[in-house]
Design a protein around this motif. Structure first.
Motif, PDB file in Angstrom:
ATOM      1  N   CYS A   1      28.980 -69.598  45.987  1.00  0.00           N
ATOM      2  CA  CYS A   1      30.135 -69.370  47.003  1.00  0.00           C
ATOM      3  C   CYS A   1      29.590 -68.872  48.291  1.00  0.00           C
ATOM      4  O   CYS A   1      28.709 -67.815  48.209  1.00  0.00           O
TER       5      CYS A   1
ATOM      6  N   CYS B   1      37.058 -70.668  43.902  1.00  0.00           N
ATOM      7  CA  CYS B   1      35.945 -69.557  43.211  1.00  0.00           C
ATOM      8  C   CYS B   1      36.732 -68.565  42.566  1.00  0.00           C
ATOM      9  O   CYS B   1      37.905 -67.990  42.799  1.00  0.00           O
TER      10      CYS B   1
ATOM     11  N   HIS C   1      36.984 -64.150  44.007  1.00  0.00           N
ATOM     12  CA  HIS C   1      38.021 -63.923  45.127  1.00  0.00           C
ATOM     13  C   HIS C   1      39.001 -64.925  45.440  1.00  0.00           C
ATOM     14  O   HIS C   1      39.538 -64.562  46.246  1.00  0.00           O
ATOM     15  N   GLY C   2      38.831 -66.198  44.710  1.00  0.00           N
ATOM     16  CA  GLY C   2      39.865 -66.991  44.913  1.00  0.00           C
ATOM     17  C   GLY C   2      39.803 -67.837  46.046  1.00  0.00           C
ATOM     18  O   GLY C   2      40.723 -68.608  46.270  1.00  0.00           O
TER      19      GLY C   2
HETATM   20  S1  FES Z   1      32.578 -64.614  45.838  1.00  0.00           S
HETATM   21 FE1  FES Z   1      33.737 -66.504  46.283  1.00  0.00          FE
HETATM   22  S2  FES Z   1      35.477 -65.841  47.096  1.00  0.00           S
HETATM   23 FE2  FES Z   1      34.169 -64.061  47.122  1.00  0.00          FE
END
Ligand code: FES
Length: 110
Positions: free
Chosen positions: A45, A69, A72-73
């Protein structure tokens, strides 16, 4: 030598996580199959650098049309890895090149 994977191992309109050897490293990869198209991204991410999945092989949101992800979406477009929502909006997943050979494919890190 590059590892070969079968296209049929990726569910139609679904996704799969792979670990691919690249030199001394093991690279985690997201593969998404949409119709006849296959997309590959590094499973990292852009927000914090973690893998996107908490549950193996689950990368898509509930609609099945975006990569999500799990931390945190953040939501990413399947076709280009562009983040359209979340803490890393405007950034991209790192795309990986695929070489399709018949019923299989390999990931090209060059
Ligand atoms: S780690 Fe992927 S959105 Fe924060």
């Amino acid at each position: 030598m590059k590892e070969q994977f079968k296209i049929s191992s990726i569910p139609e309109n679904g996704c799969k996580g792979l670990s691919v050897k690249h030199g001394m490293d093991e690279i985690k990869v997201i593969i998404v199959r949409q119709g006849t198209e296959i997309y590959a991204y590094q499973n990292t991410c852009p927000h914090t650098g973690v893998n996107l999945d908490w549950i193996p092989d689950q990368f898509l949101d509930i609609s099945g049309k975006l990569i999500q992800c799990s931390t945190h979406g953040a939501l990413f477009q399947i076709t280009d890895g562009y983040c359209i929502s979340g803490p890393c909006a405007g950034q991209n997943l790192r795309p990986l090149k695929l070489n399709i050979k018949g019923e299989g494919f390999e990931i090209d890190f060059s």
